[in-house]
Design an enzyme around this catalytic site. Sequence first.
Site, PDB file in Angstrom:
ATOM      1  N   ALA A  21      10.404  15.917  40.341  1.00  0.00           N
ATOM      2  CA  ALA A  21       9.898  14.564  39.558  1.00  0.00           C
ATOM      3  C   ALA A  21       8.590  14.695  38.281  1.00  0.00           C
ATOM      4  O   ALA A  21       7.968  14.467  38.168  1.00  0.00           O
ATOM      5  CB  ALA A  21       9.441  13.533  40.803  1.00  0.00           C
ATOM      6  N   SER A  22       8.701  16.048  38.592  1.00  0.00           N
ATOM      7  CA  SER A  22       7.322  16.388  38.165  1.00  0.00           C
ATOM      8  C   SER A  22       8.000  16.640  36.320  1.00  0.00           C
ATOM      9  O   SER A  22       7.185  17.276  35.672  1.00  0.00           O
ATOM     10  CB  SER A  22       6.607  17.272  38.731  1.00  0.00           C
ATOM     11  OG  SER A  22       7.878  18.831  38.868  1.00  0.00           O
ATOM     12  N   GLY A  23       9.648  16.867  35.990  1.00  0.00           N
ATOM     13  CA  GLY A  23      10.185  17.272  35.025  1.00  0.00           C
ATOM     14  C   GLY A  23       9.792  16.172  34.084  1.00  0.00           C
ATOM     15  O   GLY A  23       9.134  14.800  34.214  1.00  0.00           O
ATOM     16  N   ARG A  54       8.519  20.896  43.879  1.00  0.00           N
ATOM     17  CA  ARG A  54       8.167  22.093  44.237  1.00  0.00           C
ATOM     18  C   ARG A  54       6.529  21.433  43.796  1.00  0.00           C
ATOM     19  O   ARG A  54       5.683  21.418  44.588  1.00  0.00           O
ATOM     20  CB  ARG A  54       8.294  23.386  44.279  1.00  0.00           C
ATOM     21  CG  ARG A  54      10.296  23.582  44.106  1.00  0.00           C
ATOM     22  CD  ARG A  54      10.553  24.072  44.072  1.00  0.00           C
ATOM     23  NE  ARG A  54      10.041  24.371  42.563  1.00  0.00           N
ATOM     24  CZ  ARG A  54      11.189  25.214  41.438  1.00  0.00           C
ATOM     25  NH1 ARG A  54      11.053  26.329  41.986  1.00  0.00           N
ATOM     26  NH2 ARG A  54      10.332  25.455  40.141  1.00  0.00           N
ATOM     27  N   HIS A 188      23.534  10.264  28.580  1.00  0.00           N
ATOM     28  CA  HIS A 188      22.296   8.783  28.796  1.00  0.00           C
ATOM     29  C   HIS A 188      23.467   7.932  26.816  1.00  0.00           C
ATOM     30  O   HIS A 188      23.397   7.158  26.691  1.00  0.00           O
ATOM     31  CB  HIS A 188      21.301   9.840  28.289  1.00  0.00           C
ATOM     32  CG  HIS A 188      20.942  10.274  26.510  1.00  0.00           C
ATOM     33  ND1 HIS A 188      20.793   9.769  25.867  1.00  0.00           N
ATOM     34  CD2 HIS A 188      21.343  11.440  26.643  1.00  0.00           C
ATOM     35  CE1 HIS A 188      20.800  11.115  24.606  1.00  0.00           C
ATOM     36  NE2 HIS A 188      21.514  12.135  25.403  1.00  0.00           N
ATOM     37  N   GLU A 226      21.225  15.481  13.016  1.00  0.00           N
ATOM     38  CA  GLU A 226      19.951  15.384  12.907  1.00  0.00           C
ATOM     39  C   GLU A 226      19.448  16.261  11.722  1.00  0.00           C
ATOM     40  O   GLU A 226      19.666  16.906  11.611  1.00  0.00           O
ATOM     41  CB  GLU A 226      19.306  15.818  15.062  1.00  0.00           C
ATOM     42  CG  GLU A 226      19.924  14.892  15.919  1.00  0.00           C
ATOM     43  CD  GLU A 226      20.715  16.090  17.159  1.00  0.00           C
ATOM     44  OE1 GLU A 226      19.651  16.807  16.610  1.00  0.00           O
ATOM     45  OE2 GLU A 226      20.668  15.126  18.407  1.00  0.00           O
ATOM     46  N   HIS A 250      28.993  13.552  24.662  1.00  0.00           N
ATOM     47  CA  HIS A 250      28.805  13.131  24.089  1.00  0.00           C
ATOM     48  C   HIS A 250      29.541  12.068  23.068  1.00  0.00           C
ATOM     49  O   HIS A 250      30.114  11.489  22.844  1.00  0.00           O
ATOM     50  CB  HIS A 250      27.279  13.088  22.813  1.00  0.00           C
ATOM     51  CG  HIS A 250      25.998  13.087  23.352  1.00  0.00           C
ATOM     52  ND1 HIS A 250      25.371  13.021  25.056  1.00  0.00           N
ATOM     53  CD2 HIS A 250      25.045  13.940  23.192  1.00  0.00           C
ATOM     54  CE1 HIS A 250      24.379  13.577  25.436  1.00  0.00           C
ATOM     55  NE2 HIS A 250      24.163  13.863  24.125  1.00  0.00           N
ATOM     56  N   LYS A 337      21.669  20.211  13.256  1.00  0.00           N
ATOM     57  CA  LYS A 337      20.807  20.230  13.529  1.00  0.00           C
ATOM     58  C   LYS A 337      20.266  20.755  12.284  1.00  0.00           C
ATOM     59  O   LYS A 337      20.575  20.872  11.209  1.00  0.00           O
ATOM     60  CB  LYS A 337      20.322  20.948  14.617  1.00  0.00           C
ATOM     61  CG  LYS A 337      20.807  20.424  16.258  1.00  0.00           C
ATOM     62  CD  LYS A 337      20.022  21.170  17.490  1.00  0.00           C
ATOM     63  CE  LYS A 337      20.182  20.094  18.376  1.00  0.00           C
ATOM     64  NZ  LYS A 337      19.723  19.550  18.706  1.00  0.00           N
TER      65      LYS A 337
HETATM   66  N1  LIG Z   1      14.804  16.195  29.345  1.00  0.00           N
HETATM   67  C1  LIG Z   1      15.796  15.475  28.599  1.00  0.00           C
HETATM   68  O1  LIG Z   1      16.113  14.225  28.151  1.00  0.00           O
HETATM   69  C2  LIG Z   1      17.330  15.752  29.547  1.00  0.00           C
HETATM   70  C3  LIG Z   1      18.249  15.431  28.509  1.00  0.00           C
HETATM   71  C4  LIG Z   1      19.630  14.842  29.110  1.00  0.00           C
HETATM   72  C5  LIG Z   1      19.944  15.977  30.117  1.00  0.00           C
HETATM   73  N2  LIG Z   1      18.659  16.566  31.355  1.00  0.00           N
HETATM   74  C6  LIG Z   1      19.176  17.249  32.478  1.00  0.00           C
HETATM   75  O2  LIG Z   1      18.359  16.674  33.635  1.00  0.00           O
HETATM   76  C7  LIG Z   1      18.258  17.284  34.493  1.00  0.00           C
HETATM   77  C8  LIG Z   1      16.415  17.325  34.404  1.00  0.00           C
HETATM   78  O3  LIG Z   1      15.640  17.626  33.324  1.00  0.00           O
HETATM   79  P1  LIG Z   1      14.104  18.076  32.880  1.00  0.00           P
HETATM   80  O4  LIG Z   1      14.056  18.090  31.327  1.00  0.00           O
HETATM   81  O5  LIG Z   1      13.151  17.220  33.618  1.00  0.00           O
HETATM   82  O6  LIG Z   1      14.456  19.821  33.179  1.00  0.00           O
HETATM   83  P2  LIG Z   1      12.853  20.558  33.655  1.00  0.00           P
HETATM   84  O7  LIG Z   1      11.653  19.928  33.396  1.00  0.00           O
HETATM   85  O8  LIG Z   1      13.334  20.935  33.518  1.00  0.00           O
HETATM   86  O9  LIG Z   1      13.058  20.518  35.348  1.00  0.00           O
HETATM   87  C9  LIG Z   1      12.701  18.888  35.744  1.00  0.00           C
HETATM   88  C10 LIG Z   1      12.038  19.831  37.594  1.00  0.00           C
HETATM   89  O10 LIG Z   1      12.526  21.119  37.786  1.00  0.00           O
HETATM   90  C11 LIG Z   1      11.910  22.131  38.614  1.00  0.00           C
HETATM   91  N3  LIG Z   1      12.194  22.923  38.058  1.00  0.00           N
HETATM   92  C12 LIG Z   1      12.550  23.939  37.393  1.00  0.00           C
HETATM   93  N4  LIG Z   1      12.580  24.520  36.623  1.00  0.00           N
HETATM   94  C13 LIG Z   1      13.300  25.011  37.740  1.00  0.00           C
HETATM   95  C14 LIG Z   1      13.972  25.658  38.967  1.00  0.00           C
HETATM   96  N5  LIG Z   1      14.066  27.081  37.932  1.00  0.00           N
HETATM   97  N6  LIG Z   1      13.883  26.223  40.271  1.00  0.00           N
HETATM   98  C15 LIG Z   1      13.423  25.042  40.346  1.00  0.00           C
HETATM   99  N7  LIG Z   1      13.132  24.177  40.068  1.00  0.00           N
HETATM  100  C16 LIG Z   1      13.281  23.974  39.340  1.00  0.00           C
HETATM  101  C17 LIG Z   1      10.193  21.709  38.260  1.00  0.00           C
HETATM  102  O11 LIG Z   1       9.893  20.723  39.108  1.00  0.00           O
HETATM  103  P3  LIG Z   1       8.775  21.807  40.154  1.00  0.00           P
HETATM  104  O12 LIG Z   1       8.536  22.785  40.248  1.00  0.00           O
HETATM  105  O13 LIG Z   1       7.498  20.435  41.076  1.00  0.00           O
HETATM  106  O14 LIG Z   1      10.466  22.033  42.120  1.00  0.00           O
HETATM  107  C18 LIG Z   1      11.147  20.776  36.552  1.00  0.00           C
HETATM  108  O15 LIG Z   1       9.663  19.599  36.662  1.00  0.00           O
HETATM  109  C19 LIG Z   1      18.299  18.769  34.148  1.00  0.00           C
HETATM  110  O16 LIG Z   1      19.885  18.964  34.811  1.00  0.00           O
HETATM  111  C20 LIG Z   1      18.892  17.912  32.392  1.00  0.00           C
HETATM  112  O17 LIG Z   1      19.880  19.190  31.714  1.00  0.00           O
HETATM  113  C21 LIG Z   1      17.905  16.139  30.256  1.00  0.00           C
END
Ligand SMILES: NC(=O)c1ccc[n+]([C@@H]2O[C@H](COP(=O)([O-])OP(=O)(O)OC[C@H]3O[C@@H](n4cnc5c(N)ncnc54)[C@H](OP(=O)(O)O)[C@@H]3O)[C@@H](O)[C@H]2O)c1
Length: 482
Positions: A21-23, A54, A188, A226, A250, A337
Amino acid sequence: MKKIISANKKTDPFILTIFGASGDLAQIKLFPALYELAAQKRLPSEFYVCGFSRTKMSQKEFRATFKKAVKDHSKIKVDGKILDALAKHVHYYAGQYKDIDAFRDYHNYIHEMTGKKPKDLPHLAYLSVPPSVFRDVAKNIAETRESKNEDIRIILEKPFGDDEYSAEELFHFVSKYFKEDQFYLLDHYLGKHSVRSILNLRHDNKILSQMMRGTEVANIQITAVEDYGVKERAGYFDQVGIVKDMVQSHLLQILAMVTMQIPVDMDGENLQRAKHGILSAIECPCDVKNLVLGQYKSYRSESEVDKKSKTPTFAAMRLFINREDWYDVPIYIRTGKKLHEKHTYVVVELKKFPFQKKEDEPNRVIIELQPKERINLTLINRQEDVQRTQDITTTQSIACDVDGCMPEHALLLLDVLRKEKMHFLSFPEIIAAWEVVDQVSELMQREKVKVGKYADGSEGPKDQNKLTALDGFRWYDVHGNE
Ligand SMILES: NC(=O)c1ccc[n+]([C@@H]2O[C@H](COP(=O)([O-])OP(=O)(O)OC[C@H]3O[C@@H](n4cnc5c(N)ncnc54)[C@H](OP(=O)(O)O)[C@@H]3O)[C@@H](O)[C@H]2O)c1
């Protein structure tokens, strides 16, 4: 027949845990999606949203983060009263994903928070964490619950593995703990109204269902370009490249939606089965003539990109479907891209009458998916007296533009709350799509397919025209700003 779901029906009580949830995904997409659902009065009076990650944060800090994310990223005007009321349903638990004791403790925390045993409320677990963490979370949820017997719904975002083998492994791993119908595998793109329209337009309009058949179609072109580069995803992108990032889910999903037999009853199972039928029938594009790769000129100067990187940022390919109806119909897909514009669209070019001249333009059905959401039909009208052929293009918006329209993550969350699988993927589809992409990756390595440079802001490598020329066609470019 297709289920009609009352537009404003509220859902049943639930608990949603957002792992990670912090991501970024949580903050940019999920929190605003929850706000949309609250603003549209789609949420029941009893529900709990709990962030699990975490990062150490107090309840108060997390609620403040939640509110800020909604204000920063919502596409609609935020009403402070609705947001305050929503934030009262929001909770936070700081724990390690690997630590089973944290999950046991979290279980007790849910009990305290809801006053109910966790099994007495449907539980949505959104794994908004990197794929490397999926297994720990899935295993620990399962080992602290009666996972196969309780109403636990696991939401996973793509990427699902990074090749066919790892996707199968992931499937076998999670299948030990959950039943297949507990998974909501999310791309998505399938939440977009315009992408959903491909199915609905084909399902409900005889004119389209008759035209978009393999026997009537000369070729199909799917374009997703894009005008920006890899941005902050550079490190990840440089490892995977455009084929895995864009084509695997996609574009192959769009290809399947355009070519599959549309089931009369469009429920999740029927749609997934029909899409799988197409994906598993895509012929190996195992010849260099079927593939064009490129890289934008400034790519290697992006931070986190290897200075000698050969990762393609553009790919175009020529595919065929090994089914009687589509057998000799070429399907061209291209994606890239840092090109001249951001635009995703499908062109279905119809066969001409045998008596028509080579220079006569064919009829086309064009479905624009983003940023413009439109359907265009191109016709010709011969005007003998003035000796000209008039090209007619009729264009109609397919955008959802009434009250109640919601962005993709809100719609997809609503689908999970209703146990509606129409717009989610199945593991067999994912594995079939990886099989195609693995064949392309193998071809790239075996034949050392050239990754040509293209200018930033251009239309991509000129060689893409060789693909369509193989069959005597040309790319039909549609511009989003017209
Ligand atoms: N962002 C997008 O728009 C998007 C689009 C399509 C798919 N996705 C998928 O959705 C998922 C989440 O995306 P996101 O962009 O939010 O990811 P993120 O910001 O990299 O990670 C989300 C959270 O997971 C924890 N984390 C990150 N790296 C970690 C590690 N190596 N080990 C353990 N915990 C870790 C962190 O929280 P803590 O440190 O607080 O635990 C972080 O805030 C991923 O699988 C990504 O591929 C994302």
